[in-house]
Every structure is written in C-alpha cells, then in structure tokens.
Design a protein around this motif. Structure first.
Motif, PDB file in Angstrom:
ATOM      1  N   ASN A  85       0.857  -1.202   0.000  1.00 50.09           N
ATOM      2  CA  ASN A  85       0.000   0.000   0.000  1.00 50.09           C
ATOM      3  C   ASN A  85       0.887   1.244   0.000  1.00 50.09           C
ATOM      4  O   ASN A  85       2.108   1.142   0.178  1.00 50.09           O
ATOM      5  CB  ASN A  85      -0.948  -0.002   1.216  1.00 50.09           C
ATOM      6  N   GLY A  86       0.274   2.393  -0.145  1.00 54.21           N
ATOM      7  CA  GLY A  86       1.034   3.641  -0.210  1.00 54.21           C
ATOM      8  C   GLY A  86       1.665   4.023   1.120  1.00 54.21           C
ATOM      9  O   GLY A  86       2.723   4.657   1.153  1.00 54.21           O
ATOM     10  N   THR A  87       1.025   3.634   2.197  1.00 54.09           N
ATOM     11  CA  THR A  87       1.571   3.934   3.524  1.00 54.09           C
ATOM     12  C   THR A  87       2.884   3.178   3.720  1.00 54.09           C
ATOM     13  O   THR A  87       3.877   3.744   4.184  1.00 54.09           O
ATOM     14  CB  THR A  87       0.551   3.523   4.613  1.00 54.09           C
ATOM     15  N   LEU A 117       5.789   4.728   1.767  1.00 54.76           N
ATOM     16  CA  LEU A 117       6.442   5.846   2.462  1.00 54.76           C
ATOM     17  C   LEU A 117       7.390   5.336   3.548  1.00 54.76           C
ATOM     18  O   LEU A 117       8.518   5.807   3.686  1.00 54.76           O
ATOM     19  CB  LEU A 117       5.375   6.763   3.092  1.00 54.76           C
ATOM     20  N   SER A 177      -2.404  17.009   4.243  1.00 57.61           N
ATOM     21  CA  SER A 177      -2.296  15.743   3.521  1.00 57.61           C
ATOM     22  C   SER A 177      -3.082  14.705   4.287  1.00 57.61           C
ATOM     23  O   SER A 177      -3.624  14.968   5.366  1.00 57.61           O
ATOM     24  CB  SER A 177      -0.824  15.331   3.422  1.00 57.61           C
ATOM     25  N   TYR A 178      -3.117  13.502   3.729  1.00 57.61           N
ATOM     26  CA  TYR A 178      -3.716  12.373   4.433  1.00 57.61           C
ATOM     27  C   TYR A 178      -2.759  11.926   5.539  1.00 57.61           C
ATOM     28  O   TYR A 178      -1.540  12.079   5.422  1.00 57.61           O
ATOM     29  CB  TYR A 178      -3.978  11.241   3.432  1.00 57.61           C
ATOM     30  N   ALA A 200      -1.430   9.300   6.433  1.00 61.70           N
ATOM     31  CA  ALA A 200      -0.337   8.358   6.123  1.00 61.70           C
ATOM     32  C   ALA A 200       1.001   9.071   5.945  1.00 61.70           C
ATOM     33  O   ALA A 200       2.049   8.500   6.264  1.00 61.70           O
ATOM     34  CB  ALA A 200      -0.673   7.579   4.855  1.00 61.70           C
ATOM     35  N   THR A 201       0.977  10.304   5.458  1.00 65.31           N
ATOM     36  CA  THR A 201       2.224  11.013   5.168  1.00 65.31           C
ATOM     37  C   THR A 201       3.065  11.187   6.427  1.00 65.31           C
ATOM     38  O   THR A 201       4.210  10.720   6.495  1.00 65.31           O
ATOM     39  CB  THR A 201       1.913  12.398   4.549  1.00 65.31           C
ATOM     40  N   VAL A 204       4.343  16.524  -0.862  1.00 60.90           N
ATOM     41  CA  VAL A 204       3.118  15.783  -1.206  1.00 60.90           C
ATOM     42  C   VAL A 204       2.466  16.523  -2.374  1.00 60.90           C
ATOM     43  O   VAL A 204       2.156  17.709  -2.247  1.00 60.90           O
ATOM     44  CB  VAL A 204       2.121  15.771  -0.021  1.00 60.90           C
ATOM     45  N   ASP A 222       5.667  12.121  -2.122  1.00 63.22           N
ATOM     46  CA  ASP A 222       4.403  11.424  -1.882  1.00 63.22           C
ATOM     47  C   ASP A 222       3.517  11.684  -3.098  1.00 63.22           C
ATOM     48  O   ASP A 222       2.919  12.756  -3.252  1.00 63.22           O
ATOM     49  CB  ASP A 222       3.733  11.924  -0.593  1.00 63.22           C
ATOM     50  N   ALA A 268       0.951   9.723  -4.006  1.00 65.40           N
ATOM     51  CA  ALA A 268      -0.245   8.880  -3.874  1.00 65.40           C
ATOM     52  C   ALA A 268      -1.426   9.410  -4.684  1.00 65.40           C
ATOM     53  O   ALA A 268      -2.216   8.650  -5.227  1.00 65.40           O
ATOM     54  CB  ALA A 268      -0.634   8.758  -2.402  1.00 65.40           C
ATOM     55  N   GLN A 269      -1.524  10.755  -4.786  1.00 53.65           N
ATOM     56  CA  GLN A 269      -2.688  11.340  -5.463  1.00 53.65           C
ATOM     57  C   GLN A 269      -2.341  11.852  -6.863  1.00 53.65           C
ATOM     58  O   GLN A 269      -3.155  12.512  -7.493  1.00 53.65           O
ATOM     59  CB  GLN A 269      -3.233  12.502  -4.613  1.00 53.65           C
ATOM     60  N   SER A 298       0.230   5.082  -4.213  1.00 50.36           N
ATOM     61  CA  SER A 298      -0.817   4.222  -3.664  1.00 50.36           C
ATOM     62  C   SER A 298      -1.730   3.765  -4.805  1.00 50.36           C
ATOM     63  O   SER A 298      -2.026   4.544  -5.712  1.00 50.36           O
ATOM     64  CB  SER A 298      -1.651   5.030  -2.663  1.00 50.36           C
ATOM     65  N   LYS A 315      -7.840   5.888  -6.022  1.00 52.55           N
ATOM     66  CA  LYS A 315      -6.778   6.690  -6.635  1.00 52.55           C
ATOM     67  C   LYS A 315      -6.943   6.731  -8.161  1.00 52.55           C
ATOM     68  O   LYS A 315      -7.676   5.933  -8.737  1.00 52.55           O
ATOM     69  CB  LYS A 315      -5.402   6.101  -6.265  1.00 52.55           C
ATOM     70  N   GLY A 337      -2.717  -1.596  -2.578  1.00 48.58           N
ATOM     71  CA  GLY A 337      -1.502  -1.776  -3.376  1.00 48.58           C
ATOM     72  C   GLY A 337      -0.701  -0.497  -3.336  1.00 48.58           C
ATOM     73  O   GLY A 337      -1.240   0.578  -3.015  1.00 48.58           O
ATOM     74  N   TYR A 374      -8.932  18.343   3.730  1.00 49.25           N
ATOM     75  CA  TYR A 374      -8.975  17.583   4.950  1.00 49.25           C
ATOM     76  C   TYR A 374      -9.458  18.513   6.045  1.00 49.25           C
ATOM     77  O   TYR A 374      -8.976  19.640   6.137  1.00 49.25           O
ATOM     78  CB  TYR A 374      -7.585  17.044   5.276  1.00 49.25           C
TER      79      TYR A 374
HETATM   80  C1  LIG Z   1      -1.277  11.787   0.119  1.00 52.15           C
HETATM   81  C2  LIG Z   1      -1.389  10.334   0.497  1.00 52.15           C
HETATM   82  N1  LIG Z   1      -0.308   9.692   0.981  1.00 52.15           N
HETATM   83  C3  LIG Z   1      -0.350   8.394   1.305  1.00 52.15           C
HETATM   84  C4  LIG Z   1      -1.505   7.644   1.167  1.00 52.15           C
HETATM   85  C5  LIG Z   1      -1.505   6.233   1.633  1.00 52.15           C
HETATM   86  O1  LIG Z   1      -1.854   5.294   0.685  1.00 52.15           O
HETATM   87  P1  LIG Z   1      -2.561   3.920   1.092  1.00 52.15           P
HETATM   88  O2  LIG Z   1      -3.968   4.195   1.436  1.00 52.15           O
HETATM   89  O3  LIG Z   1      -2.407   3.067  -0.127  1.00 52.15           O
HETATM   90  O4  LIG Z   1      -1.794   3.351   2.246  1.00 52.15           O
HETATM   91  C6  LIG Z   1      -2.650   8.264   0.644  1.00 52.15           C
HETATM   92  C7  LIG Z   1      -3.920   7.569   0.389  1.00 52.15           C
HETATM   93  O5  LIG Z   1      -4.578   6.921   1.053  1.00 52.15           O
HETATM   94  C8  LIG Z   1      -2.595   9.647   0.319  1.00 52.15           C
HETATM   95  O6  LIG Z   1      -3.673  10.289  -0.160  1.00 52.15           O
END
Ligand SMILES: Cc1ncc(COP(=O)(O)O)c(C=O)c1O
Length: 379
Positions: free
Chosen positions: A58-60, A63, A84-85, A87-88, A130, A156, A158-159, A180, A185, A193, A317
């Motif tokens: 996954n995207g998390t 990172l 940001s989300y 996860a960053t 990001v 980052d 992801a988006q 991500s 996405k 993934g 957000y």
């Molecule tokens: C900016 C950003 N970074 C990281 C992530 C993490 O990705 P994931 O949900 O695949 O873990 C996301 C999305 O969820 C995101 O929007």
C-alpha cells in the motif's frame, strides 16, 4: 445520487479483460510477487520513465519503506506538508523520526517552498513533498534546497500518478517516489496496493530487501523490514488499467475545465482550483475553496443541502496533520500554520472521476448555486 466517485463505470469499460485476468491469476497458482508483479514493475517503470519500480502492499508502506531505505529514523527530522492524508506524517513517526510541518500555499495547497529553508535544522534528513490532489509541488525549489543541505527527497505521489512537473512525471523527481493504488486513486487496484520508484540502484536494492522482511536471500535477514508485497491479482488489474491512465487523467482535466466554466457565475463566493503553470494537474480531487468570513459554517450548511439533493461532497482535509492526536507529542501550535488553518475551513471537494457526465456536473453546480444564491444558474 451523484457520488464523489463511481468505480463501477470504469470496471464496466474493462470488464472482459479484468474478468479474464482474475481467472488467469487464479489458475496460475502464483499469488504474491510473481510474474504479473514483475511485468507490472517493468511496464510502470517505462510509463514513469524511472529506472526501478518496487511494488508493495500500500502507499503507507511505500512511504515507510522509502524512509527506511534512506536509513531515516530516531533523532532525524523530515519536513513535509500538514495538509495531507494521515499516512504522510504517520509514516515519518512510524520510522521513529520527527515530522516537521511547513505551512501551505493558499492556491496550490501544497507546502510553501519559500518556508522550507527556515524549517531545516542539523537533524533534518529529508524533505517529503506531497503532490496534493494531483498537482505537483515546485520540485526545482525542493531539489535546490535538498542539494545545498545534503537532504534526501521523498515524493508522496499517492494522489498524482501521471502528473508532470516541467514535463517530467512525478515519482522520478526526487530520490524515491511513493504511490498508492487504493481503489479511489487515479490508478486504483481492487484492494490495497502501492509502489516505490527510484533511479538509484542501491536504493532499489534496499527497497526490495526491506519489503520482504529485510531479506536479500531467502531466510537470511539483515535488518527489520516489513511484509509488504504486491499480490498478483492487483498487479494483473493494474497492468490492464495502466495503458488507460493518461486518457483517464485527460478526462479528469476535461471534467475540471467544465466545472471551472460552470462555476464562473459563483466566483464571488467560491474559488475554483488554481493551476500552477509548471504542473500538469491530474485532478485526483476537484477542490473548491469557499470565500467569506465564516466558511466552515457555510460549508456545513452547503454540504447538508447537497446531501438532500443527492450530491455527495467531501472535506479533504478537515483536520491538519499538526492538529491530529497522533502528533500530540510534538506540541505543535496551529498559530504557526495560518494558511493551512484557513484552507482547512474553506475546502470542499466535488464529485470527480473520469466518467462523470456533463449533465451530472450541471446538477452539482446548480445545487451549489441554489444553496449559495437561492437560484440555479444553468437550465
Ligand atoms: C497523500 C497520500 N499519501 C499516502 C496515502 C496512503 O496510501 P494507502 O492508502 O495506499 O496506504 C494516501 C492515500 O490513502 C494519500 O492520499
């Protein structure tokens, strides 16, 4: 209902190919890190024009793997965006390092590169831009600073898959790019993934080692890593979708342009998304900003009225990262981030996906106009 995102329209377009791929993988007996993943990594590297792609869970994790590959951990600081989300910055904390936030630009909503240098300390190890909502950060400014202070750069993305900065795709602009494939996405799998990208052989090797429990040779482990593998079904689906990503991103841009035109009569009460001249915005989100003295209150009423009219909207957000309980230990103060504070109160994301129809967009905008002005603006 006009949803913020509709994933079944895309599935319908590719149904035959996807169904066949699902059956092919099921029959292959190979389910994790197999030939589909290898081919996907090769095809994606070619699309992004990067040397290495390393699929992960996954995207998390992407990172976290990037930070670990660069040996960033306890005692280190990583500069990033508070808008940001989770996860960053969560990934920075998970690696044992300290996230350092710099305020954002009011128009792009990306972190303000003018404020980066003041955030650098002797503990700073990396800058983590990001590309929020699909619009690239000013990477020249980031890379210039990183070079002069010997810092790593982790993007980052992801988006922002397919987004370009000065005609170069994001993901290849720093040391490591993180993506991500969460279903929502711009390029989405049918589950979780992610991937890391890099042009550096040594980093690619470390990323591959870290994604399988810190192991280069089976059952020989050199440092704590993760179980973070991309599975074959997700890779097979992503391989079918990848050739369409540019066409879908263009469709998103067309949807954004239609919104811009439709929303013109509301320019006194809301601001449409800004486009940086150096970036190819891929509109993961179409996010407007409400004007006026009390935008958060107006937004709550507006969202309620949109909901009643069967139009979905989202706030990306509502709580900046410095204000999240996760980072309470950092003792950060919102007064240090006035732009992010204001933007968080003003933003509202509207339905956005490549297959969104013009009549649906008109309905969204009419509902907004009715709520804001008491009258629809488009017949
Ligand atoms: C900016 C950003 N970074 C990281 C992530 C993490 O990705 P994931 O949900 O695949 O873990 C996301 C999305 O969820 C995101 O929007």
């Amino acid at each position: 209902m006009i949803p913020i995102l509709n994933l079944t329209r895309q599935y319908e377009q590719l149904k035959d190919k996807i169904d066949q791929a699902l059956i092919r993988v099921a029959a292959s007996g190979h389910y994790i890190l197999g030939p589909e993943v290898s081919e996907f990594e090769r095809e994606m590297a070619s699309y992004l024009n990067v040397k290495h792609v390393i699929g992960c869970a996954n995207g998390t994790d992407a990172l976290y793997l990037a930070l670990k590959a660069l040996k960033i951990g306890a005692g280190h600081e990583v500069i990033t965006s508070p808008f940001s989300y989770m996860a960053t910055s969560e990934s920075i904390a998970r690696a044992g390092a300290k996230p350092v936030f710099v305020d954002i630009e009011p128009d792009t909503m990306n972190f303000d590169v003018q404020k980066l240098e003041a955030a650098i300390t002797p503990h700073t190890k990396a800058i983590l831009p990001v590309h929020i909502f699909g619009q690239a950060v000013n990477m020249d400014a980031v890379n210039r600073l990183a070079e002069s202070h010997h810092l790593s750069v982790i993007e980052d993305c992801a988006q922002a898959i397919g987004s370009e900065y000065k005609a170069q795709k994001v993901g290849g602009l720093g040391d490591i790019g993180c993506f991500s494939f969460f279903p929502s996405k711009n390029l989405g799998a049918f589950g979780d993934g992610g991937m890391c990208t890099t042009n550096q052989d040594d980093l690619a090797e470390r990323l591959r080692m870290l994604r399988v429990h810190g192991s280069r040779k089976r059952y020989y482990h050199e440092e704590p890593g993760l179980n973070s593998r991309l599975d074959e079904i997700q890779a097979a689906i992503l391989r079918i979708k990848l050739p369409h990503i540019d066409e879908w991103n263009h469709a998103r841009q067309a949807v954004a342009n239609h919104y811009d035109a439709l929303l013109k009569p509301l320019a006194d009460v809301l601001q449409t998304p800004y486009r940086s001249p150096d970036s190819q915005h891929v509109f993961h989100q179409y996010t407007i900003q409400l004007k006026g003295p009390n935008p958060a209150q107006l937004r709550a009423t507006l969202q309620q009225q949109l909901q009643e009219a069967q139009v979905q909207s989202m706030i990306y957000y509502p709580v900046p990262l410095y204000a999240q309980q996760t980072h309470a230990d950092l003792n950060l103060n919102k007064v240090d981030y006035p732009v992010c504070e204001a933007v968080s109160d003003r933003v509202l994301s509207l339905p956005m996906f490549p297959e969104l129809r013009l009549d649906e967009q008109e309905q969204v905008v009419n509902t907004l106009a009715q709520a804001l002005k008491g009258t629809p603006i488009h017949a």
